[in-house]
Write a protein that holds these residues in place. Structure first.
Motif, PDB file in Angstrom:
ATOM      1  N   SER A  30       0.813  -1.198   0.000  1.00 57.72           N
ATOM      2  CA  SER A  30       0.000   0.000   0.000  1.00 57.72           C
ATOM      3  C   SER A  30       0.854   1.260   0.000  1.00 57.72           C
ATOM      4  O   SER A  30       0.606   2.188  -0.749  1.00 57.72           O
ATOM      5  N   ARG A  31       1.880   1.291   0.834  1.00 58.57           N
ATOM      6  CA  ARG A  31       2.699   2.512   0.874  1.00 58.57           C
ATOM      7  C   ARG A  31       3.511   2.700  -0.396  1.00 58.57           C
ATOM      8  O   ARG A  31       3.775   3.818  -0.818  1.00 58.57           O
ATOM      9  N   LEU A  34       1.546   4.768  -2.792  1.00 57.96           N
ATOM     10  CA  LEU A  34       1.561   6.207  -2.503  1.00 57.96           C
ATOM     11  C   LEU A  34       2.866   6.838  -2.968  1.00 57.96           C
ATOM     12  O   LEU A  34       2.856   7.778  -3.767  1.00 57.96           O
ATOM     13  N   VAL A  35       4.004   6.306  -2.514  1.00 61.57           N
ATOM     14  CA  VAL A  35       5.276   6.937  -2.872  1.00 61.57           C
ATOM     15  C   VAL A  35       5.620   6.691  -4.343  1.00 61.57           C
ATOM     16  O   VAL A  35       6.269   7.516  -4.970  1.00 61.57           O
ATOM     17  N   ASP A  96       9.269   1.976  -3.296  1.00 57.69           N
ATOM     18  CA  ASP A  96       8.614   1.497  -2.080  1.00 57.69           C
ATOM     19  C   ASP A  96       9.079   2.341  -0.898  1.00 57.69           C
ATOM     20  O   ASP A  96      10.007   3.147  -1.048  1.00 57.69           O
ATOM     21  N   ASP A  97       8.449   2.123   0.229  1.00 58.45           N
ATOM     22  CA  ASP A  97       8.820   2.909   1.405  1.00 58.45           C
ATOM     23  C   ASP A  97      10.053   2.335   2.107  1.00 58.45           C
ATOM     24  O   ASP A  97      10.882   3.079   2.607  1.00 58.45           O
ATOM     25  N   CYS A 124      13.780   3.586  -2.652  1.00 63.32           N
ATOM     26  CA  CYS A 124      12.952   3.512  -1.449  1.00 63.32           C
ATOM     27  C   CYS A 124      13.341   4.623  -0.484  1.00 63.32           C
ATOM     28  O   CYS A 124      14.370   5.268  -0.638  1.00 63.32           O
TER      29      CYS A 124
END
Length: 149
Positions: A30-31, A34-35, A96-97, A124
């Motif tokens: 999910s994150r 967003l990023v 990704d985060d 990331c």
């Protein structure tokens, strides 16, 4: 601060040769979604969400899927997206985060290859890779190293 995240992640690959400039960004839910979307907007390219463990759809033959090796919680996760969203000739950056084991990025690289596209690398926010060789193998670039936290 949030509006600066996309350009900062895109900047990690600002020095690549023109032939390696990403044409598509992918990000795991999910994150990463967003990023990844913020990074794609900063680069002015499209974004594709890598869905996790999605139920089989009526058009499952139109999906490309890969299962990761064990992640940080020792799980094997299936990622995928609709075939055709990443096309041959695309140059793909995964965002990704956090990177811990590198398994998500490895699965993403395999998905990209399955589509006939070219893998640029992974970006990331936090690099927490337990195997430092992966930084070069993937390649993975990050805004922060976990030791800085």
């Amino acid at each position: 601060m949030l509006r600066e995240l996309g350009p900062a992640l895109a900047g990690l690959y600002a020095e690549v040769p023109h032939a390696e400039v990403p044409t598509v960004v992918i990000g795991p839910v999910s994150r990463g979604s967003l990023v990844g979307a913020l990074t794609a907007a900063a680069l002015g390219v499209g974004f594709v969400e890598m869905r996790k463990n999605s139920a089989p759809a009526m058009d499952s033959d139109r999906w490309v899927r890969r299962t990761t090796g064990p992640d940080y919680r020792d799980r094997h996760v299936e990622f995928g997206f609709r075939r055709g969203l990443v096309r041959p000739g695309d140059r793909v950056l995964m965002v990704d985060d956090w990177a811990d084991t590198g398994m998500t990025a490895r699965a993403a690289r395999e998905l990209v290859a399955d589509c006939g596209a070219r893998w640029v690398g992974a970006a990331c926010i936090v690099d927490g890779l337990t195997d430092p060789r992966l930084r070069h193998d993937l390649p993975l670039r990050a805004l922060l190293d976990v030791r800085q936290l």
